[in-house]
Structures are given as structure tokens and as C-alpha cells.
Design a protein around this motif. Structure first.
Motif, mmCIF file in Angstrom:
data_model
loop_
_atom_site.group_PDB
_atom_site.id
_atom_site.type_symbol
_atom_site.label_atom_id
_atom_site.label_comp_id
_atom_site.label_asym_id
_atom_site.label_seq_id
_atom_site.Cartn_x
_atom_site.Cartn_y
_atom_site.Cartn_z
ATOM 1 N N ASP B 185 0.517 -1.317 -0.017
ATOM 2 C CA ASP B 185 0.408 0.132 0.542
ATOM 3 C C ASP B 185 0.677 1.248 -0.413
ATOM 4 N N ILE B 186 2.092 1.125 1.403
ATOM 5 C CA ILE B 186 2.910 2.620 0.950
ATOM 6 C C ILE B 186 3.397 2.650 -0.436
ATOM 7 N N GLU B 199 2.629 16.649 0.509
ATOM 8 C CA GLU B 199 1.432 16.767 0.985
ATOM 9 C C GLU B 199 0.384 15.641 0.704
ATOM 10 N N ASN B 200 -0.171 15.327 -0.138
ATOM 11 C CA ASN B 200 -1.004 14.330 -0.242
ATOM 12 C C ASN B 200 -0.596 13.139 -0.264
ATOM 13 N N VAL B 201 0.437 12.703 -0.839
ATOM 14 C CA VAL B 201 0.772 11.198 -0.235
ATOM 15 C C VAL B 201 0.632 11.261 1.292
ATOM 16 N N ALA B 202 1.672 12.163 2.093
ATOM 17 C CA ALA B 202 1.164 12.596 3.509
ATOM 18 C C ALA B 202 -0.310 11.814 4.450
ATOM 19 N N ALA B 206 -2.091 8.613 6.208
ATOM 20 C CA ALA B 206 -2.855 8.872 6.983
ATOM 21 C C ALA B 206 -4.264 8.296 7.137
ATOM 22 N N GLU B 207 -4.715 7.989 6.055
ATOM 23 C CA GLU B 207 -5.717 7.205 5.653
ATOM 24 C C GLU B 207 -5.881 5.910 5.600
ATOM 25 N N LYS B 212 1.617 9.028 12.191
ATOM 26 C CA LYS B 212 2.007 9.663 11.639
ATOM 27 C C LYS B 212 4.000 9.929 11.599
ATOM 28 N N ALA B 213 4.088 9.813 13.085
ATOM 29 C CA ALA B 213 5.510 9.704 12.801
ATOM 30 C C ALA B 213 6.381 8.715 11.771
#
Lengths: 450, 450
Positions: B185-186, B199-202, B206-207, B212-213
Motif C-alpha cells: 500500500d505504501i 502533502e497529498n501523499v502524507a 494517514a488514511e 504519523k511518526a
């Protein structure tokens, strides 16, 4: 782990060992270069076409042999020759092309023939054709066999003969002897002359009801000696008796004259009134090419003149002339009869064997050699020294190059010729000269010895 | 005469105009020469194979797109890539081949994709692979992109960058950050970094429920600057934390070092941790190649290292590394964006225009020129002089040669350069020198200007 699938290739599909593939490619490229040297453009049409395109003309035999299937709602066929795709291409692009359009195409075609030794279902054809718009000069009919002559000679094949005929001469002879209405039957019988002999042909013709006088007169001309001069002299006796014959004779004479002007050695071609080829397609000059030592092979390269290349696709009259080599079959014969030159089956000029962990020097040496046209492979694997040499040997690599600490310190390389075991320690530049000389020698060798 | 069939070519099947075909062939041959210069053997496998062979591995997507049909009782499929046929070939011939087996294959493959502009159903792939028996040295992973670098440069493409990654580095990073179980997935998300931004990837991560770390730490490494040094420095901080990562890092460093030893200009390659390629196939090094000016095209040449080439056909472990150029698509892009060099699109060096009825002199001149490497066409048709020149012009033939009575008497030829209109009357030998010089100049030109 799921069960293994047994790896196998379809029967009737040639798949070569690496060194044989090198030879095949060399032969293919020699033909490409020859075709190209006469100003022919390459063409590469799709292997799949709409079925109605490929089968616009085809008869029963072709239809049975084709690979045809549907995908979605499209009816597809794999090409079974390169002539029908050419006809489609020229008809489609007639307004953009410059005529005469001279193209070669070397590509795979597909025929689902019964599998048997030496018969292939996927095979290369190597075609050349010249297409005119409305008309096409007869001298093109002399160029086509001159190209084949150059190509076969460059390959190293010397034992061949291109036989030339003109359908108009035959048709004219039949007219003169009052048997024009039986021409198809007669041709089919006469085509067997070489195989079954004159007497058997005479008998067959009698069975067909051809009058003995006509048969005798015909066979007298058709079987006239090996010499083209004799043949033409005999035919000249017919001059003025039939317009078609006169025209055919004029064409044939012109073709033979211009072939000599092209520099074709007369020993490599002759007139043979018994060849007819594809009765319903060719309209003038026809060609067959035989290997003299192997008449059993039949023609390795055939073709002729046609009046209407693309009559099924366009009302534009597009006459043409061409020849086609059955390349896969030819290769198969040369391979199975041991006429291929194994010395030409190498793909690597030198194997560089590094003797140090650091690869800076061997890699820069390999780049240096490549930039001057040497095919250089660096051996990376950890193996015993003997195994590395055996690897080079198996691939037919003529030279190994060693770069040890001593060599690197002195700015030199060691070069070993595998055939003799000789080894020299020289500079990069000297090594390059040696390798280039060997490469030049090999490039000059013919791929075929026949 | 029966009704005409409208001549047409299947949609999604590239069929080129003659001069474009010359360019295509030149590009293909440049790649062949480059592959060959590194010691690779040519291979030519059939286009048709038993369906169970080609589909031993294939998943749903591939099955939908294939050309599959039955003939008699044989289930046939047209190859959809050159890797599966290679796997079959190596498994079949493993006992005869010398390993490492280095082969290139440039051939057509078939995929029934939805037809759209720039998507092809029949297209050329130009593959190189090195296959080992049991194991294969990591330095082969440096050779493959070095070959692509040489090939693209020789074509005249200068605006490219080969991006390199190692799957082991990625997997190691995921382990260290405790997200190894989500690696697929990652990877899929991270692969979009360039397109959708950090930012969109982050957000996407998260979804997916990635802490987050972990996300922050991962993106910190993956997005590290353009410079390979920076990237490697960052990765070195991870050393000792994960065995896979250590191994991947060692491999990556070795590949980058040897590429420099091969002489690859560092401006043409860089490490990019975001590329992953075919998640279930590649196991180590992976490559993508982008045109810097045209990121929208995506990768023009990709590949990587795999552990088991032929696992569906043999229990023998055959690791390999390779790259593949999507040649038809690349050509389409170069053509539609006007990067092809029209000056390279000529197939004829000189058009010989006879001015006499007798062709002895023009034909022997043409044979003389050809024997020295000049592609010479003799114009045979009866046309107006202007039309003959227009013909040469349309075909991009740079020179016309005239042989009139005067020239023949003097043992000379007249040579006209079409671009400038200059005309000189010289001997055959002088003409040859002029033509060879022009030919050499053109041969040195790159086929692509990008």
C-alpha cells in the motif's frame, strides 16, 4: 509453488540456439544491405490485418492454412505472405508515395501447414518489389534478379542459378501451335519436365489430347539446350507469327541484356522456358532460383512481373515486379546440410577478465574498445579461471583480455588468442589494433560456404 | 471484377510512411548495435506460443488484453512481452546455454488495449537481459543502465535521466519504521509522490492508518534532494538497523560506483527512492528512465533485478537483470513532438538518371558505386526531366547523377546536389568521393534531436 509448466516451443516454429541466431541475423542483414544498396525503402507492415483485406483474393488452399480468429467483434488474420500487405499499403498510400515505389520487407509470415521436417508455420520471407503507377519499365525486370544475384553472392552462395522466363513467350508459343485454350494444363505438365523427363511429358500431353505435331514442336523449343543463345535463336524463328510472343521475346531479350549490363555473370542465369510460377498472377517475366548441387530443394527465390498489384483494393493500375526469398527455409537447408560458416557465429570480439577487485581499469578499457567498434564483454562472476576461459570458448569469443595488478601498473593489458593459446602483453591501443584486425578478417568471411 | 475492399490498417497498429520507416529502422539498428557491443547475443522467439506457456504466470489484467485463439486443437497466444518467451527459452535450453546468458531481443508484442492516441496493440519492445545460473553478480546491475545510457546517447537523445532504486532499501526502511506489513500500500502511494506532491501523499498514508511518526520519517528519506550523495548520506544513518536495508544500500552503492566506472556521466542518472516498478516481480535494483522535458510521458525504459526468471517452468534458480525500451511508443512520441531528424530519413544516396537509350554505362556506374557502399538507384521510367528531379526530391535523395552522350564520351558523370543546385562534371572516382563524404556526414548525424 504451483506445478511447473513444461517449457516448449510450437512445432513448425523455428527457434535457434544463440550462435545460430547470430548467423541467421547476419544473413538477414546482408540481404537488407543489398536490397537497400539498390535504393529500396524498408517497409514494416503489421502481422495482423482485417481478414477481409488479407482474404480479398485468397482461394481455398490459402483459407485452410491461415491463422484467423476473432477478438471482440474484429475478424483478424495473421499475414500469410508479404505481397498482400504490400498491395494494401500501396493502395492506401498511393497518393503520397513516389512511383516507382521500391520497397523491401523481411518479416515473418504464418501458414498452418501440416508439420513436417523443414516445413515451417512461422517463417521469414525476404521480399523486394518495384511498383509502378500505370506502367513500369521492363528494365526493372532486369534489376530484380541482379539484386538477388548480388545478395546471394554476398552471402557466400556461389552454386546457384537464376532461371528466367516470360509468360508471354509461352502463351505466344501455345497460340502459334493452336493449343492456347489448353495453356493451363500444358503449363502444369511442362513444369514437370526436369523431374519426369521429356518422354513422360509427351505422353501426358498426348493424354490431354494435344496433337502430336503440336507437342513435338513445343517440346523442341521448350527443351532447347542449356544455352540462352541457342534458346533465343530458336525463338527468333517464331518472330512475326504472334504479337504476344514477339512482345515476350523482346522483353526477355531486354532483361537478359540489362542483366549483363548490371554486371551479372552469365554463368548465374539462364532462360528456362519451362518455368511458369503462379499461373494466375504473373503476366510477364518469371524467375526461379535453384541451388545446382541440390535440385531437390526446389526454388529458393522466386517471383515475377504482375500487371495489377492491388486490384482488390483500388481501380488504379499498379503493375510491379518482385522476388521473394523463403529465408527460414533457406536457413534451415544451409544449417542442416552444414553450409553455414561457424567462424561467423560469434557475437563477442573479446572477453575482458578482471583480475582485481577494483573494476575501474577493466571497465574503462571496455568502454574504450567499444567506442572503436569492438564488442567487448566484461566477465563479472566469481568463478575459477578455467571456467571463465571455458565460457569464452563456448561462446566462440576469439580473444580473452586479462587486467591484473601488474598490467594496470604498467598501463598494459594481456591478450590471449584462444585458438592458439598465444598471449601478449601490450598497450590498450595495440590491443585495439589486434582486435580490429581480427574483426575485419571475420567480417570479410562469407556466412555461407556453398 | 468483384467489388473493391477498402484498404485499411487495424487501429492501434503502427504503419509508417517510407521515410519515417527509415528513421525507425535506424533507431532500431542503433539499439541493436549498442546491445551487441556489450557482448549480448540476439534472440528471436516465435510470436505465437502455447497459451499455457505464456499465461503460466499472468494475472487477470494480462488475460483480458491478450490475443488468444485456437487452431485445430492447439490453444495459441500471441506474445504480450519478450520476458515470458525468454523465461521459456532459458528454461528449455538451460543445459546448453553458457551463463551468464546475455541476450537482446527487439520484437513485436501484442496487447489488445483500448485504442487511443499513442497506445498501440502491436508494438516493438527492445529488451536486454542478463541471466545467471543460481547467482548473478551485482555489477551486472550497473552494466544494464550503462548500456541504455550509451544507446540513448547514440540515438541523439540527451535530455534523459535514468533513475535507480533498490527494493531492498525500501523494504528495509519500512521494516525499520514498523510498517513492513503495509509495504505494498505504501509503495503504491509513494509512487505518486512526483505527481501529487508530498502533502497529498502524507494525507493518503494517514488514511491508510500509517502512524504519523512513520510517515514523517519515511517521507523525510524518500523526498531527500536531487543529489545522490545527499540521499546516500541519509541512508547511511540507517546502517546496522536492518539487514535487508544494509544489503540494499551496499548493492545500490556498488551499482552507482560501477556506472561511473563504465563512464556514465553522473548528470544522466540519480537515485530515486520513490520508484518501485512491478511490485511482485523485481527484488533488488529497479530502473526508470524519463525525458526531463516531458515528464508526462512517464518512463521510456524500465526494468530491474529479479530472483527467478523461469520459476513457472523450472526449479532451477535463474536470477536476472534487464531493461526494456517501449520502442514503438518512444518513436511515436519523438515523431509527434518533432524530435526526429529528417536529414536521416533518406534511403538512397544518389539517383542515376540515364540520358541515353543504351544503359551499359549508367548500369555499370551504379554497380561501381554500390560496390563501394553507395546506395545507388537507376531511374528507368520514361518521364519528363523535371519529374525525375521531383522524384529524387520527394524521396530525399541528396544527389542526382546524369550520364549523357558527352559525359560517356569523356568518361565522366555530372553530379547535381539538389539542396543547392550546384552541378559538377567529374570522373566516376571523384563522384564516389563526393558521395561517400556526404554519406559519412549523414551517418554521423543523430536520428533524434532532443
Amino acid at each position: 509453488m504451483s506445478e511447473l509448466v513444461k517449457p516448449r516451443t510450437l512445432s513448425g516454429f523455428m527457434e535457434l540456439q544463440p550462435r545460430d541466431q547470430v548467423l541467421f541475423d547476419r544473413i538477414r542483414m546482408t540481404l537488407e544491405e543489398t536490397y537497400s544498396s539498390f535504393g529500396f525503402f524498408p517497409l514494416d507492415t503489421p502481422i495482423l490485418e482485417h481478414s477481409d483485406i488479407l482474404l480479398a483474393k485468397a482461394g481455398g488452399e490459402t483459407e485452410k492454412q491461415i491463422y484467423r480468429f476473432e477478438k471482440g467483434d474484429t475478424d483478424l488474420t495473421m499475414r500469410f505472405d508479404l505481397t498482400v500487405p504490400l498491395a494494401k499499403y500501396v493502395a492506401m498510400n498511393a497518393n503520397e508515395l513516389a512511383f516507382p515505389f521500391k520497397r523491401y520487407q523481411i518479416g515473418k509470415v504464418y501458414r498452418g501447414e501440416r508439420a513436417q521436417k523443414g516445413r515451417f508455420r512461422e517463417f521469414y520471407q525476404a521480399d523486394i518489389d518495384i511498383i509502378g503507377d500505370g506502367k513500369l519499365d521492363i528494365r526493372n525486370d532486369a534489376e530484380i534478379p541482379s539484386i538477388i544475384y548480388e545478395g546471394l553472392k554476398k552471402l557466400g552462395i556461389r552454386d546457384f542459378q537464376i532461371r528466367i522466363n516470360n509468360r508471354k513467350v509461352l502463351n505466344g508459343l501455345f497460340s502459334v501451335h493452336g493449343v492456347a485454350d489448353r495453356s493451363t494444363d500444358i503449363l502444369r505438365t511442362v513444369d514437370k519436365l526436369e523431374k519426369i523427363g521429356k518422354e513422360n511429358v509427351a505422353e501426358s500431353l498426348a493424354e490431354l489430347g494435344i496433337p502430336k505435331a503440336s507437342t513435338d514442336a513445343l517440346l523442341h523449343v521448350l527443351c532447347a539446350g542449356e544455352s540462352t543463345e541457342e534458346m533465343l535463336a530458336l525463338l527468333k524463328e517464331y518472330q512475326g507469327k504472334d504479337e504476344t510472343l514477339d512482345q515476350g521475346l523482346a522483353e526477355l531479350s531486354e532483361v537478359l541484356r540489362e542483366m549483363e549490363n548490371f554486371g551479372v555473370d552469365p554463368a548465374y542465369f539462364r532462360t528456362d522456358l519451362t518455368i511458369a510460377r503462379g499461373l494466375d498472377y504473373y503476366t510477364g517475366t518469371v524467375y526461379e532460383t535453384t541451388i545446382k548441387k541440390h535440385p531437390e530443394i526446389g526454388s529458393i527465390c522466386s517471383g515475377g512481373r504482375y500487371d495489377n498489384l492491388a486490384e482488390f483494393y483500388t481501380s488504379r493500375k499498379l503493375p510491379g515486379v518482385g522476388m521473394s526469398i523463403g529465408l527460414t527455409r533457406l536457413f534451415y537447408i544451409l544449417q542442416s546440410q552444414n553450409y553455414l560458416n561457424a567462424e561467423c557465429a560469434n557475437a563477442v570480439d573479446v572477453l575482458i577478465i578482471p583480475m582485481t577487485k577494483d573494476l575501474a581499469e577493466p571497465l574503462s578499457t571496455s568502454t574504450f574498445l567499444r567506442s572503436s567498434g569492438i564488442r567487448a564483454q566484461v566477465y563479472f562472476e566469481e568463478k575459477k579461471f578455467k571456467q571463465k576461459i571455458a565460457y569464452a570458448d563456448k561462446l566462440g569469443i576469439p580473444w580473452c583480455m586479462f587486467l591484473g595488478e601488474d598490467e594496470i601498473k604498467e598501463g598494459k593489458v594481456s591478450l590471449k588468442k584462444l585458438a592458439t593459446g598465444e598471449q601478449v602483453t601490450v598497450t590498450r591501443e595495440e590491443a585495439l589494433s589486434l582486435l580490429l584486425a581480427e574483426k575485419e578478417r571475420r567480417n570479410a568471411l562469407p556466412a555461407v560456404l556453398l
